[in-house]
Scaffold this motif. Structure first.
Motif, PDB file in Angstrom:
ATOM      1  N   GLY A   1     -44.216 -35.414  10.522  1.00  0.00           N
ATOM      2  CA  GLY A   1     -43.475 -36.630  10.838  1.00  0.00           C
ATOM      3  C   GLY A   1     -42.003 -36.344  11.087  1.00  0.00           C
ATOM      4  O   GLY A   1     -41.430 -35.385  10.550  1.00  0.00           O
ATOM      5  N   ASP A   2     -41.353 -37.174  11.892  1.00  0.00           N
ATOM      6  CA  ASP A   2     -39.970 -36.923  12.314  1.00  0.00           C
ATOM      7  C   ASP A   2     -38.923 -37.387  11.302  1.00  0.00           C
ATOM      8  O   ASP A   2     -37.767 -36.962  11.365  1.00  0.00           O
ATOM      9  CB  ASP A   2     -39.695 -37.634  13.647  1.00  0.00           C
ATOM     10  N   TRP A   3     -39.309 -38.268  10.382  1.00  0.00           N
ATOM     11  CA  TRP A   3     -38.326 -38.878   9.481  1.00  0.00           C
ATOM     12  C   TRP A   3     -38.515 -38.417   8.041  1.00  0.00           C
ATOM     13  O   TRP A   3     -39.627 -38.174   7.597  1.00  0.00           O
ATOM     14  CB  TRP A   3     -38.418 -40.394   9.552  1.00  0.00           C
ATOM     15  N   SER A   4     -37.377 -38.315   7.346  1.00  0.00           N
ATOM     16  CA  SER A   4     -37.380 -37.971   5.916  1.00  0.00           C
ATOM     17  C   SER A   4     -36.589 -39.010   5.146  1.00  0.00           C
ATOM     18  O   SER A   4     -35.740 -39.713   5.707  1.00  0.00           O
ATOM     19  CB  SER A   4     -36.760 -36.592   5.681  1.00  0.00           C
ATOM     20  N   LEU A   5     -36.889 -39.087   3.852  1.00  0.00           N
ATOM     21  CA  LEU A   5     -36.110 -39.928   2.950  1.00  0.00           C
ATOM     22  C   LEU A   5     -35.334 -38.991   2.036  1.00  0.00           C
ATOM     23  O   LEU A   5     -35.924 -38.289   1.203  1.00  0.00           O
ATOM     24  CB  LEU A   5     -37.037 -40.835   2.138  1.00  0.00           C
ATOM     25  N   TYR A   6     -34.013 -38.946   2.212  1.00  0.00           N
ATOM     26  CA  TYR A   6     -33.170 -38.044   1.443  1.00  0.00           C
ATOM     27  C   TYR A   6     -32.742 -38.744   0.148  1.00  0.00           C
ATOM     28  O   TYR A   6     -32.262 -39.877   0.169  1.00  0.00           O
ATOM     29  CB  TYR A   6     -31.956 -37.623   2.274  1.00  0.00           C
TER      30      TYR A   6
ATOM     31  N   LYS B   1     -31.735 -42.443   1.414  1.00  0.00           N
ATOM     32  CA  LYS B   1     -31.267 -42.705   2.765  1.00  0.00           C
ATOM     33  C   LYS B   1     -32.219 -42.046   3.769  1.00  0.00           C
ATOM     34  O   LYS B   1     -32.521 -40.858   3.651  1.00  0.00           O
ATOM     35  CB  LYS B   1     -29.848 -42.174   2.968  1.00  0.00           C
ATOM     36  N   ALA B   2     -32.692 -42.818   4.735  1.00  0.00           N
ATOM     37  CA  ALA B   2     -33.587 -42.290   5.763  1.00  0.00           C
ATOM     38  C   ALA B   2     -32.817 -41.539   6.822  1.00  0.00           C
ATOM     39  O   ALA B   2     -31.676 -41.912   7.161  1.00  0.00           O
ATOM     40  CB  ALA B   2     -34.385 -43.418   6.396  1.00  0.00           C
ATOM     41  N   GLY B   3     -33.399 -40.465   7.327  1.00  0.00           N
ATOM     42  CA  GLY B   3     -32.760 -39.696   8.399  1.00  0.00           C
ATOM     43  C   GLY B   3     -33.770 -38.830   9.111  1.00  0.00           C
ATOM     44  O   GLY B   3     -34.843 -38.545   8.587  1.00  0.00           O
ATOM     45  N   LEU B   4     -33.435 -38.410  10.323  1.00  0.00           N
ATOM     46  CA  LEU B   4     -34.305 -37.496  11.054  1.00  0.00           C
ATOM     47  C   LEU B   4     -34.311 -36.139  10.383  1.00  0.00           C
ATOM     48  O   LEU B   4     -33.316 -35.724   9.768  1.00  0.00           O
ATOM     49  CB  LEU B   4     -33.841 -37.362  12.502  1.00  0.00           C
TER      50      LEU B   4
END
Length: 294
Positions: free
Chosen positions: A218-223, A290-293
């Motif tokens: 998947g392209d998105w991560s939750l930091y 925080k969500a980010g690519l």
């Protein structure tokens, strides 16, 4: 090209190409929380691309969903609060071209679907829904086991079903279902209304876009957080793992020093990553996800 080079080229071309085995049972997508308990007793949060083996037990929590891909071309979808065991599995390449598996739905809703392009693949798959067993050759069916009953519904194809008490039946018409109330013999085969199937039963096993769906690569991560000490980061990962949230630790550089970044990767979209934040905060409220690519 000289003779020696030509000889080397011919030798390379003559070498057999590497064959990469496709996992017999693999997680394709999931909606957290979900866990896998291995045959050796170890338990961990489920991740996309997790390969399952005989003896592995899957569990989904409240709101959880899992979609599995079988190497013979079928998918198995599980709803929330489900328990599913891979009792046995033998890949086709190890069984003279016949994929064989025994799958147990111990609790919750499931759906087994064979893609139209794979219906002719050789398979011997049985799914046991507590007291009811369905023999599958290539079809589409939905079922559920709860405290009151065990149910199997045919959506397309043909299946044979049998009950632990000895009764059996064949379902060969769409929307036929076979149900056994707990402690009783099965009822006569009946038909479900298509609207009930499509609006009530089937959605129970579908992942819900924007609600924390994770997929392979998947392209998105939750930091979540960054720590100067790896042990602190690992402690957070362990806490989330117990809650069915598959976090990871990555070493990064910040102002010339190593820091350890904790994140939950592989979300299908930004909204899925943000939806998972509420799940994380329910476990560790002091975090600021925080969500980010990737």
């Amino acid at each position: 090209m000289n003779a020696l080079q030509r000889l080397g080229l011919l030798a390379a071309l003559a070498m057999p190409m590497a064959v990469f085995a496709v996992p017999a049972v693999q997680v394709a997508r999931l909606q957290m929380p979900a866990w896998v308990q291995h045959a050796n007793g170890s338990r961990q949060a489920l991740t996309p691309a997790t390969v399952l083996k005989a003896g592995d037990l899957l569990q989904t929590g409240t709101g959880g969903r899992v979609e599995l891909l079988l190497s013979e071309g079928s998918t198995v979808k599980l709803g929330e609060q489900a328990q599913f065991k891979v009792s046995s599995v033998v890949p086709a390449e190890e069984n003279q071209g016949l994929f064989a598996a025994s799958l147990d739905v111990l609790k919750g809703a499931f759906r087994f679907t064979t893609s139209s392009s794979q219906k002719l693949a050789r398979r011997d798959v049985s799914i046991r829904v507590a007291t009811v067993t369905a023999g599958i050759r290539g079809t589409d069916l939905w079922g559920k086991s709860d405290e009151g009953r065990d149910l199997v519904c045919l959506i397309e194809g043909k299946i044979g079903v049998s009950h632990a008490g000895g009764a059996s039946a064949t379902l060969d018409q769409p929307l036929q279902f076979y149900v056994a109330n707990r402690g009783s013999q099965p009822e006569p085969v009946s038909y479900v209304d298509r609207n009930k199937l499509e609006t009530d039963w089937a959605p129970q096993t579908e992942t819900q876009s924007g609600r924390g769906v994770a997929v392979v690569r998947g392209d998105w991560s939750l930091y979540l957080a960054a720590y100067p000490k790896k042990a602190v980061a690992q402690a957070l990962v362990s806490t989330l793992d117990e809650a069915g949230i598959p976090a990871v630790v990555q070493q990064r550089k910040f102002k010339g020093r190593a820091v350890y970044l904790v994140s939950v990767p592989d979300f299908d979209s930004e909204s899925d990553a943000n939806a998972a934040a509420s799940l994380v905060l329910g476990v560790v409220p002091e975090l600021q996800p925080k969500a980010g690519l990737r």
